[in-house]
Design an enzyme around this catalytic site. Structure first.
Site, PDB file in Angstrom:
ATOM      1  CD1 TRP A 287      -2.841   1.506   0.806  1.00 46.07           C
ATOM      2  CD2 TRP A 287      -1.398   2.379   2.361  1.00 46.07           C
ATOM      3  NE1 TRP A 287      -3.513   2.952   1.252  1.00 46.07           N
ATOM      4  CE2 TRP A 287      -2.477   3.453   2.059  1.00 46.07           C
ATOM      5  CE3 TRP A 287      -0.232   2.688   2.926  1.00 46.07           C
ATOM      6  CZ2 TRP A 287      -2.442   4.473   2.862  1.00 46.07           C
ATOM      7  CZ3 TRP A 287      -0.428   4.039   3.427  1.00 46.07           C
ATOM      8  CH2 TRP A 287      -1.482   4.985   3.527  1.00 46.07           C
ATOM      9  CG  HIS A 288       3.405   2.382   3.163  1.00 41.56           C
ATOM     10  ND1 HIS A 288       2.910   1.433   3.921  1.00 41.56           N
ATOM     11  CD2 HIS A 288       3.356   3.449   3.989  1.00 41.56           C
ATOM     12  CE1 HIS A 288       2.696   2.014   4.973  1.00 41.56           C
ATOM     13  NE2 HIS A 288       2.881   3.031   5.147  1.00 41.56           N
ATOM     14  N   GLY A 289       3.799   1.617  -1.277  1.00 36.54           N
ATOM     15  CA  GLY A 289       4.420   1.920  -2.614  1.00 36.54           C
ATOM     16  C   GLY A 289       4.667   0.569  -3.520  1.00 36.54           C
TER      17      GLY A 289
END
Length: 483
Positions: free
Chosen positions: A320-322
């Site tokens: 989700w962060h990257g």
């Protein structure tokens, strides 16, 4: 446009608040939508249409889910609605990653495969997509009714204080405030105070220690001292940058009559990774628990399945962060430690504070290395430095590009992390609430009055100092804008 910019502080915010309070109460959702869309379009107008399209899609399927409540069609509409939101996130956030990974497996490059374009990541997409998904799921679970007002729903999704980097709010927690909220001078002043503290965290602390982290991560052969300083500096930079944004978002919400959930609770005093995730990015942790961990079975399907669920959820949290293998590794790192702590029944209450706290902080910092690094190889460059493969001392060529102020603020940031609880207590506007006399008159005690005056003077000085620093430094966006 970012909160820590002169355009926002002296142009957008005053004009928005003026328009907001001049608008009749019943029509203020329209002002929120208009102002938030202008705020978002300041970056890129074309991606504003993606935000509006996602909002309309979610609103429509929310109504369809409620219309067919209790039937199989409700489940179908929920699945379609969620799939559409995930498709938006998947295409814009992960398509480049999948193309790059496929090309690497094939031993070639995207250009050689005929892919000569790169998708730009729309700012804030991870946050507003997650909020849209939770809205649809909550309606399907009957945890919240669908709203009939598109403007109210659009105001919730686009609400500019939390639009770009959270907190990740759920409609059911904010629905009552959207339709009715209390505005007061005290709440507005408290919001200004909270915003000021958040702005100072970003400008005076996060941006001040950033050069140390940048210098360390740019080295091809960092020594132990250089790698450790870079790891520590980035850990502090990320915390004060992101928690500063959250403070500013909460403060802006209070200026508009909203009460947002807290997103940070002194995470660096945690004594286990489990406790850390109860204190760090709380809104994301709660979202992952309620919409991933529990639906996967949580801890209800046996020990092995529990470990699998913990690691899977953290892997997805990393993604989700990257869209990068560095974030996958970071998620796996935290997922494995969560599983280990559950398997060994690690409890922060059963270990000495002076042991559990530094061990947990070190584990978190080690994870931040791969979180910060652009590639897995770059992360291992820092890890090699941390075990002393390139020597131990600071070198002159490392120090030449750094100022003494950066190291002073590094120490100051560490001190603030250690004393944050006392600082928050002092600056807490609610700590000096007036008392009501038997006659109904509200008065402040002498000590409370002096404290309130000192509080106001310090916050005013902090704002002046922060704005002065902001005026002399170059543009510095929030780190979480990339997510």
């Amino acid at each position: 446009m970012v909160f820590s910019s002169e355009q926002f502080l002296f142009l957008f915010l005053p004009l928005f608040l003026l328009a907001y309070y001049m608008t009749p109460v019943a029509k203020r959702s329209w002002t929120i939508v208009a102002g938030s869309y202008l705020f978002y379009a300041w970056w890129r107008v074309d991606f504003l249409f993606l935000l509006i399209g996602t909002t309309a899609w979610t609103y429509y399927f929310g109504l369809k889910i409620q219309e067919h409540d209790g039937s199989k069609r409700a489940k179908i509409f929920c699945a379609i609605g969620v799939a559409g939101c995930l498709a938006v996130l998947g295409v814009f956030k992960y398509l480049n990653f999948f193309i790059d990974s496929f090309a690497a497996l094939a031993g070639t490059t995207p250009d050689q495969l005929g892919v000569h374009w790169r998708l730009i990541l729309p700012i804030g997409i991870s946050f507003y997509v997650f909020q849209s998904i939770s809205y649809l799921v909550d309606i399907y679970r009957k945890d919240a009714p669908a709203t009939r007002s598109f403007i109210d729903f659009a105001a919730f999704i686009a609400l500019f204080p939390k639009l770009i980097a959270g907190p990740i709010l759920r409609y059911k927690d904010l629905a009552g405030q959207i339709s009715h909220r209390v505005h007061s001078v005290n709440m507005f002043v408290d919001g200004v105070s909270r915003f000021t503290v958040g702005l100072a965290k970003k400008v005076l602390l996060a941006d001040a220690v950033a050069p140390i982290a940048d210098a360390s991560f740019a080295l091809s052969d960092p020594t132990f001292a250089e790698a450790f300083l870079g790891m520590l500096a980035y850990s502090l930079q990320l915390y004060f940058d992101f928690s500063g944004y959250s403070d500013m978002a909460i403060g802006l919400g209070m200026m508009m009559g909203f009460r947002f959930i807290e997103n940070f609770n002194r995470p660096y005093i945690s004594r286990s990774i489990t406790e850390f995730w109860r204190r760090w990015h709380i809104s994301l942790s709660v979202w992952l628990r309620d919409y991933l961990y529990i639906p996967l079975g949580g801890n209800r399907k046996g020990v092995r399945r529990t470990y699998f669920n913990l690691i899977t959820v953290m892997l997805l949290g990393g993604l989700w962060h990257g869209a990068s293998w560095t974030f996958v590794i970071w998620g796996a790192w935290h997922g494995c430690w969560l599983a280990i702590e559950r398997a060994t029944r690690w409890s922060y209450t059963s270990h000495k504070y002076w042991i559990s706290l530094p061990v947990t902080f070190l584990l978190v910092m080690i994870g931040w290395v791969v979180f910060r690094a652009e590639t897995v190889g770059s992360a291992f460059t820092i890890y090699c430095g941390l075990v002393g493969l390139n020597g131990f001392a600071l070198r002159a060529d490392y120090l030449v590009g750094l100022t003494q102020d950066s190291f002073i603020f590094l120490l100051l940031s560490l001190a603030i992390v250690a004393l944050e609880g006392r600082i928050v207590t002092f600056f807490n506007p609610g700590s000096s609430e007036p008392q009501v006399t038997p006659g109904g008159q509200m008065v402040l005690s002498a000590s409370a009055s002096y404290r309130q005056i000192a509080n106001s003077v310090l916050l005013s000085a902090l704002m002046v100092l922060t704005v002065a620093k902001l005026a002399e430094q170059s543009f510095s966006p929030f780190l979480y804008f990339q997510f």
